[in-house]
Write a protein that holds these residues in place. Structure first.
Motif, mmCIF file in Angstrom:
data_model
loop_
_atom_site.group_PDB
_atom_site.id
_atom_site.type_symbol
_atom_site.label_atom_id
_atom_site.label_comp_id
_atom_site.label_asym_id
_atom_site.label_seq_id
_atom_site.Cartn_x
_atom_site.Cartn_y
_atom_site.Cartn_z
ATOM 1 N N LEU A 33 3.450 -9.322 -3.595
ATOM 2 C CA LEU A 33 2.062 -8.943 -3.845
ATOM 3 C C LEU A 33 1.911 -7.486 -4.276
ATOM 4 O O LEU A 33 0.824 -7.077 -4.691
ATOM 5 C CB LEU A 33 1.200 -9.224 -2.605
ATOM 6 N N MET A 34 2.994 -6.724 -4.224
ATOM 7 C CA MET A 34 2.952 -5.353 -4.733
ATOM 8 C C MET A 34 2.955 -5.347 -6.268
ATOM 9 O O MET A 34 2.589 -4.345 -6.875
ATOM 10 C CB MET A 34 4.145 -4.541 -4.206
ATOM 11 N N ARG A 35 3.347 -6.459 -6.858
ATOM 12 C CA ARG A 35 3.356 -6.555 -8.325
ATOM 13 C C ARG A 35 1.932 -6.769 -8.823
ATOM 14 O O ARG A 35 1.316 -7.785 -8.514
ATOM 15 C CB ARG A 35 4.219 -7.724 -8.788
ATOM 16 N N LYS A 36 1.455 -5.857 -9.618
ATOM 17 C CA LYS A 36 0.130 -6.027 -10.203
ATOM 18 C C LYS A 36 0.131 -7.157 -11.236
ATOM 19 O O LYS A 36 -0.901 -7.747 -11.512
ATOM 20 C CB LYS A 36 -0.334 -4.716 -10.836
ATOM 21 N N ASP A 37 1.312 -7.459 -11.784
ATOM 22 C CA ASP A 37 1.433 -8.494 -12.812
ATOM 23 C C ASP A 37 1.877 -9.848 -12.250
ATOM 24 O O ASP A 37 2.299 -10.721 -13.011
ATOM 25 C CB ASP A 37 2.385 -8.043 -13.908
ATOM 26 N N ASP A 40 0.295 -12.790 -13.904
ATOM 27 C CA ASP A 40 0.785 -12.937 -15.282
ATOM 28 C C ASP A 40 2.176 -13.569 -15.304
ATOM 29 O O ASP A 40 2.450 -14.445 -16.132
ATOM 30 C CB ASP A 40 0.828 -11.569 -15.980
ATOM 31 N N THR A 56 5.810 -13.872 1.358
ATOM 32 C CA THR A 56 4.986 -12.681 1.492
ATOM 33 C C THR A 56 4.797 -12.291 2.951
ATOM 34 O O THR A 56 4.895 -13.139 3.834
ATOM 35 C CB THR A 56 3.604 -12.900 0.829
ATOM 36 N N SER A 60 -1.348 -7.890 1.790
ATOM 37 C CA SER A 60 -2.236 -7.609 0.651
ATOM 38 C C SER A 60 -2.893 -8.858 0.078
ATOM 39 O O SER A 60 -3.455 -8.807 -1.009
ATOM 40 C CB SER A 60 -1.436 -6.915 -0.464
ATOM 41 N N ARG A 65 -7.403 -12.912 -4.525
ATOM 42 C CA ARG A 65 -6.068 -12.815 -5.132
ATOM 43 C C ARG A 65 -5.354 -14.161 -5.022
ATOM 44 O O ARG A 65 -4.694 -14.593 -5.958
ATOM 45 C CB ARG A 65 -5.267 -11.715 -4.427
ATOM 46 N N SER A 68 -6.552 -16.473 -7.682
ATOM 47 C CA SER A 68 -6.036 -16.134 -9.014
ATOM 48 C C SER A 68 -4.573 -16.563 -9.140
ATOM 49 O O SER A 68 -4.147 -17.005 -10.216
ATOM 50 C CB SER A 68 -6.200 -14.642 -9.310
#
Length: 179
Positions: A33-37, A40, A56, A60, A65, A68
């Motif tokens: 979850l530290m990946r903003k992408d 994507d 995880t 976060s 989230r 998404s």
């Protein structure tokens, strides 16, 4: 690893050898979850036909989230949940970790069809409370639970508070057999 490199490995080294629909790709830590992408990357996997999941700590994960990520093809989530608040927060070195993981599990349980489980890394502080922890997890609606002992690497390599003795490990194996 940059997303482009990850997807290049998928395209060049994995996809030629497997049916993507028969492989589950798990994204794990550090903390995904530290990946903003992450959404994507997940969507790129979904477009290639790969179901995917993540492991995880839940710290976060918000409801928004999670939705998404599910829209991006997330099919499976494992949440690290290592014991009652005082133990979990100490292991995770964050005073909010227990409650945030608990909330994350609640959000995950709301998504119909999303596969999930809880992973507990058993430490000496929890070894005598495993039956109580099992009952707590059941009371929280958790039906799938994986149990690990901490591998002595990183912080755990030099912290005896995290490593089971041989007798404690044997006790854990007996608990698993019995349970």
């Amino acid at each position: 690893m940059p997303a482009e490199d990850f997807l290049r490995v998928i395209d060049q080294s994995i996809t030629p050898h497997v049916d993507p629909h028969k492989v589950l790709i798990i994204i794990s830590g550090g903390e995904p979850l530290m990946r903003k992408d992450l959404a994507d990357v997940g969507m790129a996997l979904k477009q290639r036909g790969y179901p995917w999941g993540m492991v995880t700590n839940g710290l976060s994960l918000t409801r928004e989230r999670l939705h998404s990520l599910v829209a991006a093809g997330l099919r499976s989530v494992s949440v690290s949940f290592d014991g009652f608040a005082e133990v979990h927060n100490d292991i995770r070195q964050n005073p909010e970790s227990f409650e945030r993981a608990r909330k994350a599990i609640g959000y995950i349980r709301e998504i119909e069809g999303l596969t999930y489980d809880v992973i507990t890394c058993v430490t000496p502080a929890m070894i005598d409370r495993m039956e109580e922890w099992k009952e707590f997890l059941i009371s929280e609606g958790i039906r799938h639970w994986r149990i690990f002992s901490i591998f002595p690497a990183g912080r755990a390599k030099h912290d005896d508070r995290l490593n089971l003795t041989a007798e404690q490990f044997q006790s854990l194996m007996e608990f698993i057999r019995k349970t």
